[in-house]
Write a protein that holds these residues in place. Structure first.
Motif, short mmCIF file in Angstrom:
data_model
loop_
_atom_site.label_atom_id
_atom_site.label_comp_id
_atom_site.label_asym_id
_atom_site.label_seq_id
_atom_site.Cartn_x
_atom_site.Cartn_y
_atom_site.Cartn_z
N LEU A 121 -53.86 -14.86 50.19
CA LEU A 121 -55.12 -15.48 49.79
C LEU A 121 -56.12 -15.52 50.93
O LEU A 121 -57.33 -15.39 50.71
CB LEU A 121 -54.85 -16.89 49.26
CG LEU A 121 -54.04 -16.95 47.95
CD1 LEU A 121 -53.75 -18.38 47.55
CD2 LEU A 121 -54.76 -16.21 46.82
N ALA A 122 -55.62 -15.69 52.16
CA ALA A 122 -56.52 -15.64 53.31
C ALA A 122 -57.20 -14.27 53.42
O ALA A 122 -58.35 -14.15 53.85
CB ALA A 122 -55.74 -15.96 54.59
N GLU A 123 -56.49 -13.24 53.02
CA GLU A 123 -57.03 -11.89 53.04
C GLU A 123 -58.03 -11.65 51.91
O GLU A 123 -59.06 -10.98 52.10
CB GLU A 123 -55.88 -10.88 52.92
CG GLU A 123 -56.32 -9.43 52.79
CD GLU A 123 -55.16 -8.51 52.45
OE1 GLU A 123 -55.43 -7.38 51.98
OE2 GLU A 123 -53.99 -8.90 52.64
N LEU A 124 -57.75 -12.19 50.73
CA LEU A 124 -58.52 -11.85 49.53
C LEU A 124 -59.67 -12.81 49.23
O LEU A 124 -60.68 -12.39 48.64
CB LEU A 124 -57.59 -11.80 48.32
CG LEU A 124 -56.49 -10.73 48.34
CD1 LEU A 124 -55.60 -10.86 47.12
CD2 LEU A 124 -57.11 -9.34 48.41
N LEU A 125 -59.55 -14.07 49.60
CA LEU A 125 -60.57 -15.05 49.22
C LEU A 125 -61.70 -15.10 50.25
O LEU A 125 -61.43 -15.15 51.45
CB LEU A 125 -59.96 -16.44 49.06
CG LEU A 125 -58.93 -16.63 47.96
CD1 LEU A 125 -58.47 -18.08 47.91
CD2 LEU A 125 -59.47 -16.19 46.60
N PRO A 126 -62.95 -15.11 49.79
CA PRO A 126 -64.06 -15.30 50.73
C PRO A 126 -64.03 -16.71 51.31
O PRO A 126 -63.45 -17.63 50.72
CB PRO A 126 -65.29 -15.08 49.85
CG PRO A 126 -64.84 -15.39 48.46
CD PRO A 126 -63.40 -14.98 48.39
N THR A 127 -64.64 -16.90 52.46
CA THR A 127 -64.61 -18.21 53.11
C THR A 127 -65.31 -19.29 52.31
O THR A 127 -65.03 -20.47 52.47
CB THR A 127 -65.25 -18.12 54.51
OG1 THR A 127 -66.58 -17.63 54.38
CG2 THR A 127 -64.44 -17.21 55.41
#
Length: 381
Positions: A20-26
């Motif tokens: 999710l850290a890779e796929l979700l925008p900040t």
């Protein structure tokens, strides 16, 4: 019960968090949005979860799952909700539509629906509540009038989440009436939302897009192939659905993340040591424990309304408690547009969403009634 699920759970959580850290925008704030970027993110998350066998991890392999345990599925659900549910509307299909089709569907229905749900391709909505029958589903009156070729649907549903974008509706309709049993004579239909005679009207609300809609059925047609389970015996299907739905949304996981950030954020850490914060932490642990107990009971095949609704009551009360606490701690900054990469940047969204917690999927009053009836039934045995 030991709330520590073990090293395997820690490893699965780490795997999901890295993904999710890779796929979700900040600035990810959840899936209830009309922004096309949100749809794109949700699609990426669903595709990755499906590719890695995590989307329907506890489903049997023949239906597109990995044959994992209910506990592994619970970890996936908790991590998704702690990250503002990036699976979007798919949680309905994953949490209860798919399992219900497995339990009650024909081979043709399973073949038609389960692969698409397992790939995250089909959006479902739930056609239960009506203007005069919200939590009291036994009072529903949407009429399915029989003829030689099937049934004609006339009536209305309301508060139908995702109806504007849904491909299918899991619909409860009145096919007959019994003088002594209100719950008899209800039939479940699996209805494509593009069928003639079905129309949707959004309801504007503080909760934003997709949450609330009206659905109208003006001589819409359904046939025997659309029936899930047995005609007139849909109440058994509804009970199965509600049992899954009550513990299929781990709100406590999101609330625990809110509390964690409240306790460490510079602007709230000083006030987070108050009695309200400590009380909320205790309630969060209690909600998690009650939900895990419900999972254990389901795994053992003895889940009751007392256990399922008890877990839900704890979860929905916690949701509102934590949302109120967050806005109080943040002050005016809590209602400002999100700025940052933590969940507190979206405290106002969390607050608005939590307002419906004690109403959606059966009001808290209905949940308490179910617990009371279950306790009385157990005492009488």
């Amino acid at each position: 019960m030991d709330m520590d699920l073990g090293e395997w759970a820690d490893a699965l959580r780490l795997r999901l968090r890295e993904m999710l850290a890779e796929l979700l925008p900040t600035d990810w704030s959840g899936s209830f949005s009309d922004d096309p970027r949100v749809t794109s993110v949700t699609r990426q998350v669903l595709d990755r979860l499906a590719q890695e066998g995590l989307l329907t991890i506890d489903w049997p392999p023949e239906y597109g799952g990995a044959g994992a345990t209910l506990w592994e599925q619970a970890v996936v659900r908790e991590e998704m909700w702690a990250h503002l549910e990036p699976r979007g509307p798919q949680y309905m299909g994953l949490s209860w539509v798919g399992p219900t089709v497995m339990a009650f569907g024909t081979q043709a229905q399973r073949a038609a629906h389960l692969p698409r749900i397992a790939r995250g391709e089909a959006v479902w909505c739930q056609g239960f509540s009506e203007p005069e029958a919200g939590s009291d589903l036994g009072a529903l009156s949407l009429a399915a009038t029989a003829d030689a070729d099937g049934w004609t649907l006339r009536g209305q549903k309301i508060w139908t989440s995702y109806a504007t974008i849904a491909d299918w509706c899991f619909l409860a309709a009145r096919t007959s009436r019994h003088p002594d049993a209100r719950n008899h004579g209800i039939t479940i239909f699996l209805l494509p939302m593009d069928r003639a005679g079905v129309s949707v009207r959004p309801i504007a609300s503080m909760m934003g897009p997709h949450h609330l809609n009206e659905v109208f059925f003006d001589d819409a047609r359904v046939t025997a192939a659309d029936v899930l389970g047995t005609v007139d015996e849909g109440w058994q299907v509804i009970k199965f659905v509600l049992g899954h739905e009550r513990i299929g949304i781990p709100r406590y996981a999101r609330d625990e993340r809110v509390l964690a950030e409240l306790g460490t954020a510079p602007q709230t850490a000083a006030g987070a040591a108050g009695i309200g914060f400590v009380r909320a932490l205790v309630h969060a642990r209690t909600a998690r424990l009650l939900n895990h107990r419900a999972i254990a009971h389901r795994e053992a095949g003895r889940l009751t309304d007392r256990v399922a609704s008890g877990a839900r009551i704890a979860s929905i009360q916690l949701d509102q408690e934590v949302a109120d606490l967050a806005l109080d701690a943040l002050g005016p900054a809590g209602i400002a547009p999100g700025d940052g990469d933590g969940i507190l940047a979206h405290a106002e969204d969390v607050y608005r969403y939590a307002k419906s917690a004690t109403i959606a999927s059966g009001t808290i009053e209905i949940q308490r009634l179910l617990v009371a009836r279950s306790l009385m039934s157990e005492a009488a045995q």
